[in-house]
Design a protein around this motif. Structure first.
Motif, PDB file in Angstrom:
ATOM      1  N   TYR A 249      -2.881  15.055   2.767  1.00 40.97           N
ATOM      2  CA  TYR A 249      -2.748  13.653   2.365  1.00 40.97           C
ATOM      3  C   TYR A 249      -3.204  13.503   0.916  1.00 40.97           C
ATOM      4  O   TYR A 249      -4.257  14.003   0.527  1.00 40.97           O
ATOM      5  CB  TYR A 249      -3.576  12.739   3.268  1.00 40.97           C
ATOM      6  CG  TYR A 249      -2.949  12.497   4.616  1.00 40.97           C
ATOM      7  CD1 TYR A 249      -1.987  11.515   4.786  1.00 40.97           C
ATOM      8  CD2 TYR A 249      -3.314  13.277   5.711  1.00 40.97           C
ATOM      9  CE1 TYR A 249      -1.397  11.304   6.026  1.00 40.97           C
ATOM     10  CE2 TYR A 249      -2.729  13.074   6.962  1.00 40.97           C
ATOM     11  CZ  TYR A 249      -1.775  12.080   7.104  1.00 40.97           C
ATOM     12  OH  TYR A 249      -1.192  11.879   8.324  1.00 40.97           O
ATOM     13  N   ARG A 250      -2.387  12.809   0.152  1.00 42.30           N
ATOM     14  CA  ARG A 250      -2.721  12.569  -1.248  1.00 42.30           C
ATOM     15  C   ARG A 250      -3.429  11.220  -1.368  1.00 42.30           C
ATOM     16  O   ARG A 250      -3.798  10.609  -0.367  1.00 42.30           O
ATOM     17  CB  ARG A 250      -1.447  12.582  -2.098  1.00 42.30           C
ATOM     18  CG  ARG A 250      -0.608  13.830  -1.941  1.00 42.30           C
ATOM     19  CD  ARG A 250      -1.294  15.029  -2.576  1.00 42.30           C
ATOM     20  NE  ARG A 250      -1.368  14.841  -4.035  1.00 42.30           N
ATOM     21  CZ  ARG A 250      -2.025  15.650  -4.844  1.00 42.30           C
ATOM     22  NH1 ARG A 250      -2.675  16.691  -4.359  1.00 42.30           N
ATOM     23  NH2 ARG A 250      -2.025  15.433  -6.134  1.00 42.30           N
ATOM     24  N   GLY A 251      -3.582  10.762  -2.580  1.00 42.96           N
ATOM     25  CA  GLY A 251      -4.259   9.480  -2.783  1.00 42.96           C
ATOM     26  C   GLY A 251      -3.405   8.301  -2.338  1.00 42.96           C
ATOM     27  O   GLY A 251      -2.235   8.440  -1.993  1.00 42.96           O
ATOM     28  N   GLN A 252      -3.993   7.154  -2.347  1.00 46.17           N
ATOM     29  CA  GLN A 252      -3.277   5.922  -2.009  1.00 46.17           C
ATOM     30  C   GLN A 252      -3.552   4.880  -3.089  1.00 46.17           C
ATOM     31  O   GLN A 252      -4.555   4.952  -3.786  1.00 46.17           O
ATOM     32  CB  GLN A 252      -3.710   5.393  -0.643  1.00 46.17           C
ATOM     33  CG  GLN A 252      -5.191   5.070  -0.532  1.00 46.17           C
ATOM     34  CD  GLN A 252      -5.555   4.674   0.885  1.00 46.17           C
ATOM     35  OE1 GLN A 252      -4.840   4.954   1.820  1.00 46.17           O
ATOM     36  NE2 GLN A 252      -6.690   4.015   1.020  1.00 46.17           N
ATOM     37  N   LYS A 253      -2.657   3.952  -3.201  1.00 45.06           N
ATOM     38  CA  LYS A 253      -2.798   2.935  -4.243  1.00 45.06           C
ATOM     39  C   LYS A 253      -2.108   1.655  -3.809  1.00 45.06           C
ATOM     40  O   LYS A 253      -1.297   1.648  -2.865  1.00 45.06           O
ATOM     41  CB  LYS A 253      -2.231   3.429  -5.565  1.00 45.06           C
ATOM     42  CG  LYS A 253      -0.768   3.836  -5.511  1.00 45.06           C
ATOM     43  CD  LYS A 253      -0.317   4.498  -6.807  1.00 45.06           C
ATOM     44  CE  LYS A 253      -1.002   5.827  -7.003  1.00 45.06           C
ATOM     45  NZ  LYS A 253      -0.553   6.527  -8.226  1.00 45.06           N
TER      46      LYS A 253
ATOM     47  N   ILE B 187       0.855  -1.191   0.000  1.00 46.16           N
ATOM     48  CA  ILE B 187       0.000   0.000   0.000  1.00 46.16           C
ATOM     49  C   ILE B 187       0.889   1.239   0.000  1.00 46.16           C
ATOM     50  O   ILE B 187       1.778   1.381   0.847  1.00 46.16           O
ATOM     51  CB  ILE B 187      -0.933   0.018   1.231  1.00 46.16           C
ATOM     52  CG1 ILE B 187      -1.884  -1.190   1.175  1.00 46.16           C
ATOM     53  CG2 ILE B 187      -1.727   1.310   1.267  1.00 46.16           C
ATOM     54  CD1 ILE B 187      -2.775  -1.315   2.399  1.00 46.16           C
ATOM     55  N   TYR B 188       0.676   2.100  -0.960  1.00 49.64           N
ATOM     56  CA  TYR B 188       1.461   3.326  -1.090  1.00 49.64           C
ATOM     57  C   TYR B 188       0.581   4.532  -0.764  1.00 49.64           C
ATOM     58  O   TYR B 188      -0.533   4.663  -1.272  1.00 49.64           O
ATOM     59  CB  TYR B 188       2.004   3.470  -2.511  1.00 49.64           C
ATOM     60  CG  TYR B 188       2.625   4.819  -2.792  1.00 49.64           C
ATOM     61  CD1 TYR B 188       3.927   5.105  -2.404  1.00 49.64           C
ATOM     62  CD2 TYR B 188       1.892   5.816  -3.442  1.00 49.64           C
ATOM     63  CE1 TYR B 188       4.498   6.341  -2.653  1.00 49.64           C
ATOM     64  CE2 TYR B 188       2.456   7.059  -3.697  1.00 49.64           C
ATOM     65  CZ  TYR B 188       3.759   7.315  -3.299  1.00 49.64           C
ATOM     66  OH  TYR B 188       4.317   8.544  -3.538  1.00 49.64           O
ATOM     67  N   THR B 189       1.073   5.408   0.111  1.00 51.04           N
ATOM     68  CA  THR B 189       0.393   6.663   0.429  1.00 51.04           C
ATOM     69  C   THR B 189       1.405   7.798   0.346  1.00 51.04           C
ATOM     70  O   THR B 189       2.620   7.573   0.465  1.00 51.04           O
ATOM     71  CB  THR B 189      -0.227   6.650   1.832  1.00 51.04           C
ATOM     72  OG1 THR B 189       0.828   6.486   2.800  1.00 51.04           O
ATOM     73  CG2 THR B 189      -1.238   5.526   1.983  1.00 51.04           C
ATOM     74  N   SER B 190       0.947   9.024   0.160  1.00 50.51           N
ATOM     75  CA  SER B 190       1.847  10.180   0.094  1.00 50.51           C
ATOM     76  C   SER B 190       1.228  11.353   0.841  1.00 50.51           C
ATOM     77  O   SER B 190       0.001  11.446   1.000  1.00 50.51           O
ATOM     78  CB  SER B 190       2.110  10.566  -1.361  1.00 50.51           C
ATOM     79  OG  SER B 190       0.907  10.919  -2.007  1.00 50.51           O
ATOM     80  N   GLN B 191       2.094  12.235   1.328  1.00 48.64           N
ATOM     81  CA  GLN B 191       1.675  13.407   2.094  1.00 48.64           C
ATOM     82  C   GLN B 191       2.541  14.598   1.695  1.00 48.64           C
ATOM     83  O   GLN B 191       3.731  14.442   1.426  1.00 48.64           O
ATOM     84  CB  GLN B 191       1.811  13.131   3.591  1.00 48.64           C
ATOM     85  CG  GLN B 191       1.287  14.249   4.481  1.00 48.64           C
ATOM     86  CD  GLN B 191       1.511  13.947   5.955  1.00 48.64           C
ATOM     87  OE1 GLN B 191       2.354  13.124   6.302  1.00 48.64           O
ATOM     88  NE2 GLN B 191       0.763  14.618   6.820  1.00 48.64           N
TER      89      GLN B 191
ATOM     90  N   GLN C  75       2.846   9.460  -7.964  1.00 51.28           N
ATOM     91  CA  GLN C  75       1.795  10.397  -7.550  1.00 51.28           C
ATOM     92  C   GLN C  75       1.818  11.638  -8.450  1.00 51.28           C
ATOM     93  O   GLN C  75       2.883  12.236  -8.656  1.00 51.28           O
ATOM     94  CB  GLN C  75       2.008  10.823  -6.096  1.00 51.28           C
ATOM     95  CG  GLN C  75       0.929  11.710  -5.537  1.00 51.28           C
ATOM     96  CD  GLN C  75      -0.404  10.980  -5.414  1.00 51.28           C
ATOM     97  OE1 GLN C  75      -0.497   9.981  -4.711  1.00 51.28           O
ATOM     98  NE2 GLN C  75      -1.423  11.466  -6.096  1.00 51.28           N
TER      99      GLN C  75
END
Length: 239
Positions: free
Chosen positions: A141-145, A122-126, A215
């Motif tokens: 918080y950005r999207g997750q994938k 699971i990848y998330t970005s901020q 992202q």
């Protein structure tokens, strides 16, 4: 009967008989000489190797093949560079994926273990800091994938998986679970080095993190707005 032969005629006949005898003797001697010469040439030819000798030579060559293969592998290992050789002077950062950074150029490389290939993450970005007018601000918080790492020959591939469909494995429809569902390739890198046991792979990841591969940063423009009517982010730096 006819008239009697004279003494001169008899002598001519005798001479002719002697000449014929000498001629026949010369022909016989020449044939004997040619036969002897041919036999001598045949005796002087090198003898062909016996079948057993050829088989023994073939066995010797077969015995040398493993030695040649071992020598080739040793030379290949000497020329081949391992992860420890490339990252000897790099700064290492431990984590799920171990990272190495060149202290001189800032070049970033990632180590991937064979146990991590074929698994989902699971990848998330901020956003650490941004420009509000550009659509980004601190702490956003950005999207997750869901990412999956695959290996094809000498390349490592990052793909985005589609997690929005689920099929009951006990249902016959699950046999078509992959129909019309595709994964999105995000990033592909060449394997630059391996560990000595071949279980870890080193890839360059500057283009993975210094791009929008994982992202999207720059928002899509509004086609109804003119360029000067709103703030717009520039292009990402590749350095």
């Amino acid at each position: 009967g006819g008239p009697p032969k004279t003494q001169q005629q008899e002598k001519k006949v005798q001479n002719l008989d002697i000449t014929l005898r000498r001629l026949l003797a010369g022909v016989a001697l020449g044939a004997l000489t040619a036969t002897s010469a041919l036999a001598t040439l045949q005796d002087s030819k090198p003898a062909e190797p016996k079948a057993e000798t050829k088989q023994e030579e073939a066995k010797k060559e077969d015995a040398k093949e493993p030695e040649k293969a071992e020598e080739g592998e040793e030379k290949k290992k000497k020329k081949e560079k391992f992860i420890k050789d490339i990252t000897e002077d790099f700064t290492s950062m431990d984590g799920i994926f171990k990272l190495y950074q060149d202290p001189k150029t800032g070049k970033l490389m990632m180590e991937i273990h064979e146990d991590q290939i074929g698994k989902e993450y699971i990848y998330t970005s901020q956003i650490s800091d941004g420009v509000v007018e550009g659509g980004h601000f601190r702490g956003q918080y950005r999207g997750q994938k869901v990412l999956k790492i695959n290996k094809h020959f000498d390349k490592i591939e990052f793909t985005e998986e589609n997690p929005f469909f689920y099929f009951d494995p006990d249902n016959a429809l699950s046999r078509a679970k992959d129909a019309n569902i595709s994964t999105a390739p995000l990033f592909v890198a060449d394997v630059k080095a391996k560990s000595e046991d071949g279980t870890r792979f080193l890839i360059p990841v500057d283009k993975l993190f210094k791009s929008e591969a994982l992202q999207q940063i720059k928002p899509n423009g509004n086609p109804r707005r003119k360029p000067w009517e709103a703030f717009s982010l520039g292009k990402l730096s590749s350095s």
